[in-house]
Design a protein around this motif. Sequence first.
Motif, mmCIF file in Angstrom:
data_model
loop_
_atom_site.group_PDB
_atom_site.id
_atom_site.type_symbol
_atom_site.label_atom_id
_atom_site.label_comp_id
_atom_site.label_asym_id
_atom_site.label_seq_id
_atom_site.Cartn_x
_atom_site.Cartn_y
_atom_site.Cartn_z
ATOM 1 N N UNK A 35 15.625 8.456 -1.987
ATOM 2 C CA UNK A 35 14.551 7.359 -1.800
ATOM 3 C C UNK A 35 13.896 7.166 -3.133
ATOM 4 N N UNK A 36 13.508 7.848 -3.915
ATOM 5 C CA UNK A 36 12.798 7.844 -5.096
ATOM 6 C C UNK A 36 13.343 7.092 -6.153
ATOM 7 N N UNK A 37 14.859 6.998 -6.204
ATOM 8 C CA UNK A 37 15.503 6.392 -7.211
ATOM 9 C C UNK A 37 16.063 4.996 -6.749
ATOM 10 N N UNK A 38 15.766 4.662 -5.361
ATOM 11 C CA UNK A 38 16.125 3.187 -4.948
ATOM 12 C C UNK A 38 15.283 2.278 -5.879
ATOM 13 N N UNK A 39 16.046 0.780 -6.006
ATOM 14 C CA UNK A 39 15.408 -0.028 -6.106
ATOM 15 C C UNK A 39 14.849 -0.839 -5.312
ATOM 16 N N UNK A 40 13.871 -1.717 -5.657
ATOM 17 C CA UNK A 40 12.869 -2.478 -4.480
ATOM 18 C C UNK A 40 13.856 -3.012 -3.585
ATOM 19 N N UNK A 41 15.126 -3.635 -3.691
ATOM 20 C CA UNK A 41 15.790 -4.362 -2.823
ATOM 21 C C UNK A 41 16.288 -3.441 -1.679
ATOM 22 N N UNK B 100 12.877 -2.694 -12.118
ATOM 23 C CA UNK B 100 12.482 -3.166 -13.557
ATOM 24 C C UNK B 100 13.421 -2.557 -14.657
ATOM 25 N N UNK B 101 13.255 -1.205 -14.694
ATOM 26 C CA UNK B 101 13.921 -0.408 -15.557
ATOM 27 C C UNK B 101 15.567 -0.514 -15.217
ATOM 28 N N UNK B 102 16.122 -0.709 -14.291
ATOM 29 C CA UNK B 102 17.376 -0.617 -13.880
ATOM 30 C C UNK B 102 17.777 -2.313 -14.511
ATOM 31 N N UNK B 103 17.077 -3.297 -14.135
ATOM 32 C CA UNK B 103 17.362 -4.410 -14.733
ATOM 33 C C UNK B 103 17.539 -4.766 -16.205
ATOM 34 N N UNK C 86 8.788 -11.243 -2.099
ATOM 35 C CA UNK C 86 8.505 -10.276 -2.775
ATOM 36 C C UNK C 86 9.715 -10.024 -3.889
ATOM 37 N N UNK C 87 10.993 -10.234 -3.460
ATOM 38 C CA UNK C 87 11.959 -9.941 -4.168
ATOM 39 C C UNK C 87 12.328 -11.266 -5.233
ATOM 40 N N UNK C 88 11.992 -12.355 -4.789
ATOM 41 C CA UNK C 88 12.375 -13.556 -5.544
ATOM 42 C C UNK C 88 11.221 -13.975 -6.565
ATOM 43 N N UNK D 145 0.881 -1.257 -0.072
ATOM 44 C CA UNK D 145 -0.004 -0.053 0.071
ATOM 45 C C UNK D 145 0.712 1.053 0.075
ATOM 46 N N UNK D 146 2.285 1.093 0.191
ATOM 47 C CA UNK D 146 2.999 2.266 0.171
ATOM 48 C C UNK D 146 3.500 2.653 -1.472
ATOM 49 N N UNK D 147 3.176 3.885 -2.062
ATOM 50 C CA UNK D 147 3.270 4.054 -3.279
ATOM 51 C C UNK D 147 5.104 3.982 -3.449
ATOM 52 N N UNK D 148 5.761 4.384 -2.249
ATOM 53 C CA UNK D 148 7.459 4.376 -2.810
ATOM 54 C C UNK D 148 7.679 3.021 -3.187
ATOM 55 N N UNK D 149 6.988 1.935 -2.456
ATOM 56 C CA UNK D 149 7.165 0.537 -2.846
ATOM 57 C C UNK D 149 7.098 0.332 -4.269
ATOM 58 N N UNK D 150 6.034 0.821 -4.999
ATOM 59 C CA UNK D 150 5.794 0.522 -6.506
ATOM 60 C C UNK D 150 6.659 1.334 -7.198
ATOM 61 N N UNK D 151 7.057 2.629 -6.795
ATOM 62 C CA UNK D 151 7.993 3.262 -7.436
ATOM 63 C C UNK D 151 9.546 2.734 -7.575
ATOM 64 N N UNK D 152 9.877 2.258 -6.235
ATOM 65 C CA UNK D 152 11.146 1.546 -6.416
ATOM 66 C C UNK D 152 11.116 0.061 -6.918
#
Length: 306
Positions: A240-246, A98-101, A279-281, A86-93
């Motif tokens: 923080x808005x540039x972090x990957x999800x990891x 996805x983009x970085x990978x 969520x990561x794997x 439910x955290x928007x930052x999670x989906x942004x990260x």
Amino acid sequence: MVTTTAAPAASPRLGRRPRTGLRDSRGYTVFRVLNAIALVVICAITLYPFVNVLAVAFSGQGYINAGQVSIIPRGFNVTTFVLVMSDPMFWRNYGNTVVYTAVATAISMVLTTTFAYALSKKRLKGRTVFIGIAVFTMFFSGGLIPNYVLVNTLGWRNTIWAIVIPNAISIFNLLVMKSFFENFPEELEEAAEIDGLNTYGILWRIVLPLSKAVIATMVLFYAVAFWNSWFSAALYMSKPELYPVTVYLRNLLLSSSQPAGTDEGLQIAANVKAVTMLLTVLPIVCLYPFLQKHFVSGVMLGSVKA
């Protein structure tokens, strides 16, 4: 004169293998039974940690702390999932990951493929020197501080290039692809050259279409490595808005280790490790079946020669 023809011998049933002494022996039957049991046991041992993580991720805090969760969730609870998703930052990260990978894998595949193809040609001048330089970097690096100074000097901090460029080529993947290209039939390339193709045309139109197995394997290797990477982002990114999800999940894990006074906080602290791992794997687990058929053949084809 009356001629007779012998009746054709009865053909064995379709799909039935011929019986041999080895297959009918008692020793071979025992071997097959023991082999099947061993494979089932190994499969169960391999799958248990994943099933346990899945069960813990959906279990209640009390059962987790009491060590009563094995392979079936107890006290079904999705508090941590709700909080994270439910955290928007999670989906942004997550989108950043996805983009970085995708970008990093594409760049790595281009650089690794072209470099490996060039090194596979014995007529390349300085080939031994280039291979030696590549292998040297497997054992020695500039160090953390010089790398940070270099990235900062180039102005790559808080950009995707800080993650993509420094890790663009894996020497292990490079050597595997080089060995694969060395086993490629030279006659096929010579025929293409006679037909008028240059080096780039041969690589693009002849070599790459016939190298799908090793390419799929390398894509999987690079994608998994970049998807799970967090240190480079934590080191070179401060927004923080540039972090990957990891990195997001790592920060959540660190925050959950702090004392929590509410029931919700205790629940999150209890199963946050399992939730973050799941969520990561999950995306890689979903991707792997599509590349699995190329995985073993790609590695074996590229490992014939060192």
